[in-house]
Design an enzyme around this catalytic site. Structure first.
Site, PDB file in Angstrom:
ATOM      1  N   GLY A 135     -51.799 -12.107 105.782  1.00 26.49           N
ATOM      2  CA  GLY A 135     -51.631 -10.980 105.728  1.00 26.49           C
ATOM      3  C   GLY A 135     -50.898 -10.706 105.201  1.00 26.49           C
ATOM      4  O   GLY A 135     -49.378 -10.558 105.571  1.00 26.49           O
ATOM      5  N   ASN A 155     -57.390  -7.525 115.007  1.00 28.82           N
ATOM      6  CA  ASN A 155     -57.892  -7.920 113.446  1.00 28.82           C
ATOM      7  C   ASN A 155     -59.549  -8.649 113.685  1.00 28.82           C
ATOM      8  O   ASN A 155     -60.006  -8.372 114.850  1.00 28.82           O
ATOM      9  CB  ASN A 155     -57.415  -9.825 113.242  1.00 28.82           C
ATOM     10  CG  ASN A 155     -58.297 -11.019 112.775  1.00 28.82           C
ATOM     11  OD1 ASN A 155     -57.804 -12.070 112.428  1.00 28.82           O
ATOM     12  ND2 ASN A 155     -58.395 -10.039 111.655  1.00 28.82           N
TER      13      ASN A 155
END
Ligand code: AMP
Length: 484
Positions: free
Chosen positions: A50, A125
């Protein structure tokens, strides 16, 4: 893969507009001085998961949580001063990438709140598949949301639980969740780690001196010299304090675990070990099998760097065709303010990749990529290779055609945008302009990693194990898309 009562779901593009398109990495540490610094390094190693925002929450010995979040890369989101101010020996961290959802900083994690039992922080996540349903129920009950992230739903469920202990509240909250979550959270200075019952996203446990570390991948343990203990198992909820790891009641087991095979194909780093396998070894096996399934006469093999490096090596080893570095990738590509003309569809690939003319010119080249998503990158690459003088261009893909979007935490476009969702292999070959195209078969891929599975292969098969509650109930077009 498929659980007994679940099957392929027909998903229209419009339904996907408001659905999550996020990818994340998480990190947690307990019982180590200056925990925020370790979290910073851990996030550094998880940066590939990310690049849009990063955050660290540290908790001091009095249970006081302090958080710093920023947009962009880990190295840009924190200063040395920030880390100094994040005192304490417990910390959680998060990196996030998103193509939809609320403003970037608004949805950055960890989410930190103060509730009846102390300061609570969470880094999540995976995507909940009933996040919107839970959110609308909570909103009706009067809950106030500050983000558009489904992770905030978990916070509300914990704080509203009528159970006595923190552990029972966390446990209670998890029983409402459908879909994917691998998360770390703190209440006071106690760290908790949990993985959903199917274990979609990786989460590993490590030891650092007397302390404990939890991370999305082992590469985040390596960077801080922590020792790998084991994967957090599907359904496990762990309480971590004073260097002790205490298993709490596990979530009711799913009929079958469903770790995401796309982590092995593309997402995880090849130097990581997850679910008992080295990511590099899995990719090499995919490449070798690909060479068996789709041999061709060529002068050299090379990868679309970097995600296909290992599988291209596997292809070269199996086929005996020399491995070359035929394509170079610029590692410094960020956002650019220079807008190419509308006509230059190749711009995205052009700034990222360049062929090595000396390798390519006059030769029959075999290019291995890990996956085709929209097919735009490879279409451009074929053009560049021909411009550089390639005599023949053969493309090999070290995974099956991606035909379905992911609802469990990998950023995939809608079925209509997936080249494998709309076209047959010969049609794709024609669109790419290649001399030949071969995809690894689903069966072949699964056989390569059989001993570590079973896996979720929904993006290749449309078999969604965790029910797509929001999609099926028509809640996916809510204005507030779930977060990470
Ligand atoms: P394209 O077919 O042009 O959409 O891009 C395919 C390339 O994107 C492949 O080379 C993969 O390495 C990479 N890729 C696959 N999945 C993703 C993802 N979820 N996010 C970003 N890149 C991806």
């Amino acid at each position: 893969m498929n659980d007994s009562n679940e099957g392929a779901v027909d998903i229209r593009a419009s339904e996907l507009d408001a659905l999550p398109r996020e990818e994340c990495g998480v990190f947690g540490v307990s019982g180590v001085e200056r925990a925020a610094e370790l979290a910073f390094l851990g996030l550094y190693a998880l940066q590939h998961r990310g690049q849009e925002s990063a955050g660290i929450c540290a908790v001091d010995d009095d249970g006081v949580a302090r958080v710093k979040k920023g947009t962009g890369l880990v190295a840009d989101a924190f200063t040395a001063d920030d880390l100094n101010q994040l005192e304490g020996s417990t910390a959680v961290g998060h990196v996030r990438y998103s193509t939809s959802g609320g403003s970037r900083i608004q949805n950055a994690q960890p989410i930190v709140v103060r509730y009846s039992r102390g300061d609570l922080s969470i880094a999540h996540n995976g995507n909940l598949t009933n996040g919107n349903e839970l959110r609308s129920r909570l909103v009706e009950e009067g809950a106030l949301f500050q983000t558009t992230s489904d992770s905030e739903v978990i916070v509300h469920l914990i704080s509203r639980s009528r159970h006595e202990t923190v552990e029972a509240q966390i446990d209670d909250a998890f029983t409402h969740l459908e879909g994917a979550f691998s998360l770390v959270l703190t209440v006071g200075d106690t760290l908790y780690a949990a993985v959903d019952a199917r274990g979609y996203r990786p989460l590993v446990l490590g030891r650092k001196g007397d302390g404990v570390v939890v991370a999305s991948e082992t590469c985040a343990l390596d960077i801080i010299d922590a020792e790998f203990i084991r994967d957090v198992k599907p359904g496990e909820v762990l309480k971590i304090s004073d260097g002790r790891i205490e298993p709490l009641r596990s979530l009711p087991p799913a009929p079958k675990p469903a770790p995401c095979i796309f982590e092995l194909v593309y997402f995880a780093r090849p130097d990581s070990r997850i679910w008992g396998t080295s990511v590099d070894r899995a990719r090499r096996a995919f490449g070798r099998r690909l060479a068996q399934e789709h041999p061709v006469e060529a002068d050299c093999v090379f990868a679309v760097p970097d995600s296909a490096n290992s599988s291209a090596l596997g292809y070269a080893e199996e086929s005996g065709i020399p491995y070359e570095l035929g394509l170079l990738r610029n590692h410094y590509v960020g956002r650019t303010f220079i807008k190419p003309s509308q006509a230059d569809r190749d711009f995205g690939a052009r700034i990222k990749y360049n062929p090595v003319r000396e390798v390519v010119e006059g030769r029959r080249v075999l290019v291995v990529d890990d996956s085709l998503v929209r097919g735009t990158t490879s279409t451009s690459l074929v053009k560049f290779l021909r411009q550089a003088g390639a005599k023949e261009v053969h493309f090999r893909i070290a995974s099956p055609p991606v035909t379905h979007p992911c609802f469990y935490g990998i950023d995939m476009p809608s079925k209509e945008e997936l080249i494998g969702g709309r076209h047959s292999v010969p049609e794709i070959a024609e669109q790419l302009g290649v001399d030949s195209l071969g995809y690894l078969s689903l069966e072949g891929m699964l056989e390569c990693v059989e001993e570590f599975g079973p896996f979720c292969d929904a993006c290749f098969s449309g078999d969604y194990a965790a029910p797509l509650v929001d999609v099926e109930r028509g809640l996916s077009s809510m204005a507030n898309p779930p977060g990470c």
